[in-house]
Design a protein around this motif. Structure first.
Motif, PDB file in Angstrom:
ATOM      1  N   ARG A 196       2.605  -6.689   1.903  1.00  0.00           N
ATOM      2  CA  ARG A 196       1.291  -6.291   2.390  1.00  0.00           C
ATOM      3  C   ARG A 196       1.293  -4.849   2.877  1.00  0.00           C
ATOM      4  O   ARG A 196       0.470  -4.040   2.444  1.00  0.00           O
ATOM      5  N   TYR A 197       2.227  -4.503   3.765  1.00  0.00           N
ATOM      6  CA  TYR A 197       2.214  -3.167   4.340  1.00  0.00           C
ATOM      7  C   TYR A 197       2.641  -2.118   3.318  1.00  0.00           C
ATOM      8  O   TYR A 197       2.182  -0.966   3.372  1.00  0.00           O
ATOM      9  N   SER A 198       3.493  -2.477   2.397  1.00  0.00           N
ATOM     10  CA  SER A 198       3.871  -1.531   1.342  1.00  0.00           C
ATOM     11  C   SER A 198       2.661  -1.193   0.475  1.00  0.00           C
ATOM     12  O   SER A 198       2.437  -0.034   0.120  1.00  0.00           O
ATOM     13  N   ARG A 199       1.895  -2.225   0.161  1.00  0.00           N
ATOM     14  CA  ARG A 199       0.717  -1.984  -0.668  1.00  0.00           C
ATOM     15  C   ARG A 199      -0.328  -1.173   0.091  1.00  0.00           C
ATOM     16  O   ARG A 199      -0.944  -0.263  -0.446  1.00  0.00           O
ATOM     17  N   GLN A 200      -0.542  -1.501   1.348  1.00  0.00           N
ATOM     18  CA  GLN A 200      -1.501  -0.745   2.150  1.00  0.00           C
ATOM     19  C   GLN A 200      -1.096   0.725   2.254  1.00  0.00           C
ATOM     20  O   GLN A 200      -1.925   1.625   2.114  1.00  0.00           O
ATOM     21  N   THR A 201       0.186   0.968   2.517  1.00  0.00           N
ATOM     22  CA  THR A 201       0.670   2.338   2.630  1.00  0.00           C
ATOM     23  C   THR A 201       0.476   3.094   1.334  1.00  0.00           C
ATOM     24  O   THR A 201       0.065   4.262   1.324  1.00  0.00           O
ATOM     25  N   SER A 202       0.777   2.438   0.221  1.00  0.00           N
ATOM     26  CA  SER A 202       0.610   3.064  -1.085  1.00  0.00           C
ATOM     27  C   SER A 202      -0.851   3.421  -1.343  1.00  0.00           C
ATOM     28  O   SER A 202      -1.167   4.512  -1.823  1.00  0.00           O
ATOM     29  N   ILE A 203      -1.739   2.494  -1.004  1.00  0.00           N
ATOM     30  CA  ILE A 203      -3.167   2.722  -1.234  1.00  0.00           C
ATOM     31  C   ILE A 203      -3.690   3.849  -0.347  1.00  0.00           C
ATOM     32  O   ILE A 203      -4.437   4.729  -0.808  1.00  0.00           O
ATOM     33  N   ILE A 204      -3.308   3.862   0.911  1.00  0.00           N
ATOM     34  CA  ILE A 204      -3.787   4.905   1.821  1.00  0.00           C
ATOM     35  C   ILE A 204      -3.267   6.272   1.397  1.00  0.00           C
ATOM     36  O   ILE A 204      -4.007   7.264   1.399  1.00  0.00           O
ATOM     37  N   SER A 205      -1.990   6.334   1.030  1.00  0.00           N
ATOM     38  CA  SER A 205      -1.421   7.602   0.575  1.00  0.00           C
ATOM     39  C   SER A 205      -2.163   8.120  -0.658  1.00  0.00           C
ATOM     40  O   SER A 205      -2.480   9.309  -0.762  1.00  0.00           O
TER      41      SER A 205
END
Length: 245
Positions: free
Chosen positions: A32-41
């Motif tokens: 979850r947090y990996s995907r969120q970080t990727s999307i925000i970046s």
């Protein structure tokens, strides 16, 4: 059709592309947090392009402005040497005017704006301006702005424009200036600079992009739950109820 109406499909496509993007799961962040970080970046980078487009679209809605961009503005070796030979702290390159044409290198000019009211041709590099640049990057930006200005009058005259003012600037929208005034502008400067309402229209686009990004992130939260099973027995959150925000 207003600026937001024109940009809405662009924002929607950008969000959809972010949702489809592949990402690598970090062992610490988890899915979850990996995907969120990727999307925000990715959103930060993609927003720069949306910001450029929003500014051009809004400015083109003025009856007085002719607006375009140039992905391969030609910078001559003479211009480079002339600018490099001057003090790097000079505030303005207006005293140097050189002929446009020889392509020793090319740079992207995000927006040209010709104002028929005062016969001004201005060139802009557009940046989000929400992070500091190191000294080397600032020197590079200054070099490009001054080179562009030295060639700008010749460039515009070659297209048949009657020019009384020729200036190059960098827009650092969110306020962290890459260069000192007057070479840089921030969002609060734009309405007065163009004598035209700009900021409020661009902000509507920014708000819509933010809303769509948040909806995407909240959708991830609702679909993916933390896996507490792999936590060690002494972890303080082990055994706590999972919550979805």
């Amino acid at each position: 059709m207003g600026t937001l109406d024109k940009l809405r499909p662009v924002v929607d496509d950008t969000i959809s592309a972010s949702a489809r993007a592949r990402f690598r799961t970090d062992p610490i962040g988890g899915e979850r947090y990996s995907r969120q970080t990727s999307i925000i970046s990715s959103a930060y980078k993609r927003h720069g392009q949306i910001l450029e487009r929003a500014l051009r679209e809004r400015l083109s809605e003025s009856e007085y402005f002719t607006v375009w961009h140039e992905p391969e503005f030609r910078v001559s070796d003479i211009a480079d040497r002339a600018i490099n030979g001057r003090n790097s702290d000079i505030p303005d390159g207006g005293l140097i005017e050189l002929p446009y044409g020889d392509p020793a290198r090319t740079i992207q000019v995000d927006s040209f704006v010709y104002d028929s009211r005062i016969k001004s041709l201005r060139a802009y590099e557009i940046k989000r301006g929400n992070g500091h640049f190191d000294a080397g990057k600032k020197r590079s930006i200054l070099r490009d702005v001054l080179c562009t200005q030295s060639l700008l009058r010749s460039y515009g005259s070659a297209t048949g424009l009657d020019i009384s003012i020729a200036e190059a600037r960098v827009i650092c929208y969110f306020g962290v200036r890459a260069l000192p005034p007057p070479l840089s502008l921030v969002a609060e400067d734009l309405d007065d600079h163009f004598v035209f309402s700009v900021k409020s229209h661009v902000e509507r686009v920014n708000q819509y992009f933010q809303e769509q990004l948040y909806m995407l992130l909240e959708g991830i939260n609702s679909q993916t739950q933390l896996d507490f099973d792999g936590l060690c027995a002494t972890c303080p959150i082990k055994g706590r109820p999972q919550s979805v925000h």
